[in-house]
Design a protein around this motif. Sequence first.
Motif, mmCIF file in Angstrom:
data_model
loop_
_atom_site.group_PDB
_atom_site.id
_atom_site.type_symbol
_atom_site.label_atom_id
_atom_site.label_comp_id
_atom_site.label_asym_id
_atom_site.label_seq_id
_atom_site.Cartn_x
_atom_site.Cartn_y
_atom_site.Cartn_z
ATOM 1 N N ARG A 30 0.834 -1.209 0.000
ATOM 2 C CA ARG A 30 0.000 0.000 0.000
ATOM 3 C C ARG A 30 0.865 1.253 0.000
ATOM 4 N NH1 ARG A 30 -3.100 -3.033 3.371
ATOM 5 N NH2 ARG A 30 -2.204 -2.106 5.244
ATOM 6 N N GLY A 31 1.839 1.286 0.886
ATOM 7 C CA GLY A 31 2.719 2.443 0.951
ATOM 8 C C GLY A 31 3.536 2.619 -0.318
ATOM 9 N N ALA A 32 4.054 1.516 -0.856
ATOM 10 C CA ALA A 32 4.852 1.585 -2.082
ATOM 11 C C ALA A 32 4.003 2.074 -3.250
ATOM 12 C CB ALA A 32 5.449 0.212 -2.393
ATOM 13 N N ASP A 33 2.776 1.601 -3.336
ATOM 14 C CA ASP A 33 1.897 2.042 -4.416
ATOM 15 C C ASP A 33 1.625 3.542 -4.333
ATOM 16 O OD1 ASP A 33 1.726 -0.505 -5.479
ATOM 17 O OD2 ASP A 33 -0.111 -1.005 -4.406
ATOM 18 N N GLN A 34 1.430 4.052 -3.109
ATOM 19 C CA GLN A 34 1.199 5.485 -2.930
ATOM 20 C C GLN A 34 2.416 6.293 -3.379
ATOM 21 O OE1 GLN A 34 0.217 5.728 1.206
ATOM 22 N NE2 GLN A 34 -1.851 4.933 0.913
ATOM 23 N N VAL A 35 3.591 5.810 -3.044
ATOM 24 C CA VAL A 35 4.815 6.507 -3.433
ATOM 25 C C VAL A 35 4.974 6.495 -4.954
ATOM 26 C CG1 VAL A 35 7.338 6.387 -3.346
ATOM 27 C CG2 VAL A 35 6.005 6.188 -1.246
ATOM 28 N N GLN A 78 7.015 14.739 -8.842
ATOM 29 C CA GLN A 78 8.086 15.199 -7.956
ATOM 30 C C GLN A 78 9.117 16.039 -8.700
ATOM 31 O OE1 GLN A 78 7.841 14.751 -4.577
ATOM 32 N NE2 GLN A 78 5.880 14.011 -5.355
ATOM 33 N N PRO A 79 9.466 17.184 -8.143
ATOM 34 C CA PRO A 79 10.516 18.000 -8.754
ATOM 35 C C PRO A 79 11.833 17.223 -8.805
ATOM 36 C CG PRO A 79 9.356 19.239 -7.058
ATOM 37 C CD PRO A 79 8.901 17.809 -6.956
ATOM 38 N N GLY A 80 12.459 17.209 -9.949
ATOM 39 C CA GLY A 80 13.749 16.546 -10.101
ATOM 40 C C GLY A 80 13.696 15.092 -10.518
ATOM 41 N N ARG A 123 12.126 13.336 2.447
ATOM 42 C CA ARG A 123 11.638 14.037 3.633
ATOM 43 C C ARG A 123 10.181 14.498 3.507
ATOM 44 N NH1 ARG A 123 16.935 16.388 3.361
ATOM 45 N NH2 ARG A 123 16.021 18.173 2.290
ATOM 46 N N SER A 124 9.560 14.258 2.364
ATOM 47 C CA SER A 124 8.182 14.709 2.172
ATOM 48 C C SER A 124 7.235 13.943 3.104
ATOM 49 C CB SER A 124 7.739 14.521 0.718
ATOM 50 O OG SER A 124 7.581 13.148 0.422
ATOM 51 N N PRO A 125 6.165 14.585 3.556
ATOM 52 C CA PRO A 125 5.219 13.911 4.462
ATOM 53 C C PRO A 125 4.646 12.625 3.858
ATOM 54 C CG PRO A 125 4.746 16.258 4.362
ATOM 55 C CD PRO A 125 5.803 15.980 3.325
ATOM 56 N N GLU A 126 4.387 12.627 2.567
ATOM 57 C CA GLU A 126 3.805 11.437 1.923
ATOM 58 C C GLU A 126 4.784 10.264 1.958
ATOM 59 O OE1 GLU A 126 2.140 15.175 0.182
ATOM 60 O OE2 GLU A 126 4.181 14.429 0.425
ATOM 61 N N HIS A 127 6.051 10.541 1.674
ATOM 62 C CA HIS A 127 7.040 9.465 1.696
ATOM 63 C C HIS A 127 7.244 8.967 3.124
ATOM 64 C CE1 HIS A 127 11.070 7.585 1.593
ATOM 65 N NE2 HIS A 127 10.615 7.112 0.436
ATOM 66 N N THR A 187 5.123 8.971 5.548
ATOM 67 C CA THR A 187 3.946 8.180 5.920
ATOM 68 C C THR A 187 4.032 6.777 5.333
ATOM 69 O OG1 THR A 187 2.559 10.135 6.108
ATOM 70 C CG2 THR A 187 1.425 8.031 5.751
ATOM 71 N N ALA A 188 4.417 6.682 4.062
ATOM 72 C CA ALA A 188 4.536 5.371 3.415
ATOM 73 C C ALA A 188 5.607 4.524 4.096
ATOM 74 C CB ALA A 188 4.855 5.550 1.937
ATOM 75 N N VAL A 189 6.706 5.134 4.478
ATOM 76 C CA VAL A 189 7.776 4.400 5.171
ATOM 77 C C VAL A 189 7.267 3.873 6.505
ATOM 78 C CG1 VAL A 189 10.022 4.664 6.314
ATOM 79 C CG2 VAL A 189 9.666 5.586 4.002
ATOM 80 N N ARG A 190 6.555 4.709 7.235
ATOM 81 C CA ARG A 190 5.999 4.249 8.523
ATOM 82 C C ARG A 190 5.022 3.094 8.315
ATOM 83 N NH1 ARG A 190 6.239 9.704 9.808
ATOM 84 N NH2 ARG A 190 4.100 10.061 9.153
ATOM 85 N N GLN A 191 4.167 3.211 7.294
ATOM 86 C CA GLN A 191 3.184 2.150 7.011
ATOM 87 C C GLN A 191 3.853 0.820 6.719
ATOM 88 O OE1 GLN A 191 0.877 3.287 3.597
ATOM 89 N NE2 GLN A 191 -0.821 4.040 4.830
ATOM 90 N N GLY A 192 4.898 0.852 5.932
ATOM 91 C CA GLY A 192 5.498 -0.400 5.472
ATOM 92 C C GLY A 192 6.673 -0.904 6.273
#
Length: 174
Positions: free
Chosen positions: A75-80, A87-89, A121-125, A127-132
Amino acid sequence: MSFFKSIWTLAPFGALAFVLLGGLSACSGLALSKPFAWPGLATAQARLTGAGRDTVVLAITHAQLVGAERAAFDRGADQVVEMLPAQPGIVGYSVRSRVLGHEVWTATVWRDDASIDAFVRSPEHLTAVRQGSSAIAKVEYHRVQVRVSDLPLDWSRVLAELERAAARAAATPR
Protein backbone atom coordinates in the motif's frame (compact mmCIF):
# COMPACT_ATOMS: atom_id res chain seq x y z
CA MET A 1 -4.39 -1.51 -10.44
CA SER A 2 -1.11 -1.23 -8.60
CA PHE A 3 1.97 -3.13 -9.70
CA PHE A 4 2.39 -4.98 -6.42
CA LYS A 5 -1.27 -6.03 -6.34
CA SER A 6 -1.20 -7.04 -10.00
CA ILE A 7 1.31 -9.79 -9.31
CA TRP A 8 -1.30 -11.52 -7.17
CA THR A 9 -4.02 -11.22 -9.84
CA LEU A 10 -2.60 -14.21 -11.66
CA ALA A 11 -5.05 -16.38 -9.70
CA PRO A 12 -7.71 -16.35 -12.48
CA PHE A 13 -5.32 -18.44 -14.54
CA GLY A 14 -5.83 -21.24 -12.08
CA ALA A 15 -3.71 -23.67 -10.19
CA LEU A 16 -1.71 -24.67 -13.26
CA ALA A 17 -0.39 -21.15 -13.74
CA PHE A 18 0.45 -20.97 -10.05
CA VAL A 19 2.40 -24.25 -10.23
CA LEU A 20 4.18 -23.22 -13.44
CA LEU A 21 5.12 -19.82 -12.06
CA GLY A 22 6.28 -21.44 -8.85
CA GLY A 23 8.53 -23.79 -10.79
CA LEU A 24 9.90 -20.95 -12.88
CA SER A 25 10.43 -18.79 -9.84
CA ALA A 26 12.23 -21.54 -7.95
CA CYS A 27 14.45 -22.29 -10.93
CA SER A 28 15.16 -18.81 -12.18
CA GLY A 29 14.29 -16.37 -9.42
CA LEU A 30 11.61 -14.94 -11.71
CA ALA A 31 10.81 -11.30 -11.03
CA LEU A 32 8.43 -8.95 -12.80
CA SER A 33 9.29 -5.35 -13.47
CA LYS A 34 7.06 -2.44 -14.29
CA PRO A 35 8.44 -0.73 -17.39
CA PHE A 36 10.47 2.36 -16.59
CA ALA A 37 8.54 5.61 -16.80
CA TRP A 38 10.62 8.60 -17.85
CA PRO A 39 8.59 11.74 -17.06
CA GLY A 40 11.69 13.93 -16.83
CA LEU A 41 14.00 12.32 -19.37
CA ALA A 42 13.79 14.86 -22.19
CA THR A 43 14.05 17.74 -19.75
CA ALA A 44 16.97 16.15 -17.92
CA GLN A 45 18.88 15.40 -21.09
CA ALA A 46 18.37 18.92 -22.43
CA ARG A 47 18.97 20.82 -19.16
CA LEU A 48 21.73 18.76 -17.66
CA THR A 49 23.82 18.29 -20.75
CA GLY A 50 23.23 21.92 -21.74
CA ALA A 51 24.23 23.08 -18.27
CA GLY A 52 27.46 21.12 -18.31
CA ARG A 53 26.20 18.39 -15.96
CA ASP A 54 26.56 14.98 -17.43
CA THR A 55 25.32 12.77 -14.56
CA VAL A 56 22.11 12.03 -12.71
CA VAL A 57 21.53 10.07 -9.51
CA LEU A 58 20.19 6.53 -9.58
CA ALA A 59 18.62 5.58 -6.23
CA ILE A 60 18.13 1.84 -5.78
CA THR A 61 16.24 0.14 -2.97
CA HIS A 62 16.25 -3.63 -2.50
CA ALA A 63 14.13 -5.08 0.29
CA GLN A 64 13.35 -8.51 1.70
CA LEU A 65 9.86 -8.45 3.21
CA VAL A 66 8.04 -10.32 5.95
CA GLY A 67 5.19 -12.07 4.14
CA ALA A 68 2.57 -11.53 6.82
CA GLU A 69 3.12 -7.77 6.68
CA ARG A 70 3.44 -7.49 2.90
CA ALA A 71 0.08 -5.78 2.28
CA ALA A 72 1.05 -2.75 4.37
CA PHE A 73 4.30 -2.38 2.45
CA ASP A 74 2.54 -2.70 -0.90
CA ARG A 75 0.00 0.00 0.00
CA GLY A 76 2.72 2.44 0.95
CA ALA A 77 4.85 1.59 -2.08
CA ASP A 78 1.90 2.04 -4.42
CA GLN A 79 1.20 5.49 -2.93
CA VAL A 80 4.81 6.51 -3.43
CA VAL A 81 4.92 5.26 -7.04
CA GLU A 82 1.71 7.17 -7.84
CA MET A 83 3.21 10.44 -6.63
CA LEU A 84 6.60 10.09 -8.34
CA PRO A 85 5.72 11.69 -11.72
CA ALA A 86 4.89 15.00 -10.03
CA GLN A 87 8.09 15.20 -7.96
CA PRO A 88 10.52 18.00 -8.75
CA GLY A 89 13.75 16.55 -10.10
CA ILE A 90 12.41 13.09 -11.00
CA VAL A 91 13.80 11.77 -14.27
CA GLY A 92 12.55 8.16 -14.27
CA TYR A 93 11.42 5.26 -12.10
CA SER A 94 10.40 1.62 -12.00
CA VAL A 95 9.57 -1.12 -9.50
CA ARG A 96 10.32 -4.82 -9.55
CA SER A 97 9.05 -7.72 -7.45
CA ARG A 98 9.81 -11.42 -7.12
CA VAL A 99 6.79 -13.34 -8.47
CA LEU A 100 6.72 -15.80 -5.61
CA GLY A 101 8.46 -14.53 -2.57
CA HIS A 102 8.86 -11.31 -0.75
CA GLU A 103 11.63 -9.44 -2.48
CA VAL A 104 11.17 -6.01 -4.07
CA TRP A 105 13.29 -3.36 -5.76
CA THR A 106 12.73 0.26 -6.66
CA ALA A 107 14.82 2.34 -9.02
CA THR A 108 14.42 6.08 -9.28
CA VAL A 109 16.55 8.45 -11.32
CA TRP A 110 16.86 12.04 -10.11
CA ARG A 111 18.40 15.23 -11.41
CA ASP A 112 20.46 15.59 -8.20
CA ASP A 113 20.79 14.54 -4.56
CA ALA A 114 18.82 17.58 -3.37
CA SER A 115 15.77 16.37 -5.32
CA ILE A 116 15.94 12.91 -3.73
CA ASP A 117 16.48 14.37 -0.27
CA ALA A 118 13.42 16.63 -0.62
CA PHE A 119 11.30 13.68 -1.76
CA VAL A 120 12.51 11.39 1.03
CA ARG A 121 11.64 14.04 3.63
CA SER A 122 8.18 14.71 2.17
CA PRO A 123 5.22 13.91 4.46
CA GLU A 124 3.80 11.44 1.92
CA HIS A 125 7.04 9.46 1.70
CA LEU A 126 7.51 9.47 5.47
CA THR A 127 3.95 8.18 5.92
CA ALA A 128 4.54 5.37 3.42
CA VAL A 129 7.78 4.40 5.17
CA ARG A 130 6.00 4.25 8.52
CA GLN A 131 3.18 2.15 7.01
CA GLY A 132 5.50 -0.40 5.47
CA SER A 133 8.35 -0.52 7.96
CA SER A 134 6.92 -3.51 9.85
CA ALA A 135 7.14 -5.54 6.63
CA ILE A 136 10.85 -4.96 6.04
CA ALA A 137 13.12 -7.77 7.17
CA LYS A 138 16.20 -6.40 5.38
CA VAL A 139 16.78 -3.38 3.16
CA GLU A 140 19.63 -1.97 1.08
CA TYR A 141 19.65 1.53 -0.30
CA HIS A 142 22.27 2.87 -2.66
CA ARG A 143 22.79 6.00 -4.72
CA VAL A 144 25.05 5.96 -7.75
CA GLN A 145 25.96 8.51 -10.39
CA VAL A 146 24.89 7.60 -13.93
CA ARG A 147 25.82 9.43 -17.11
CA VAL A 148 22.89 11.24 -18.73
CA SER A 149 24.02 9.76 -22.04
CA ASP A 150 23.35 6.25 -20.60
CA LEU A 151 19.64 7.01 -20.15
CA PRO A 152 17.16 5.43 -20.42
CA LEU A 153 18.22 2.58 -18.13
CA ASP A 154 16.82 -0.93 -17.92
CA TRP A 155 16.71 -3.40 -15.06
CA SER A 156 19.83 -5.29 -16.12
CA ARG A 157 21.82 -2.06 -15.71
CA VAL A 158 20.10 -1.20 -12.41
CA LEU A 159 20.81 -4.64 -10.95
CA ALA A 160 24.45 -4.43 -12.08
CA GLU A 161 24.76 -1.02 -10.39
CA LEU A 162 23.15 -2.47 -7.24
CA GLU A 163 25.66 -5.31 -7.19
CA ARG A 164 28.62 -2.93 -7.61
CA ALA A 165 27.28 -0.54 -4.95
CA ALA A 166 26.69 -3.39 -2.49
CA ALA A 167 30.23 -4.68 -3.08
CA ARG A 168 31.68 -1.19 -2.45
CA ALA A 169 29.62 -0.86 0.73
CA ALA A 170 30.75 -4.28 1.97
CA ALA A 171 34.40 -3.37 1.33
CA THR A 172 34.14 -0.07 3.20
CA PRO A 173 35.30 -0.31 6.84
CA ARG A 174 32.72 0.82 9.35
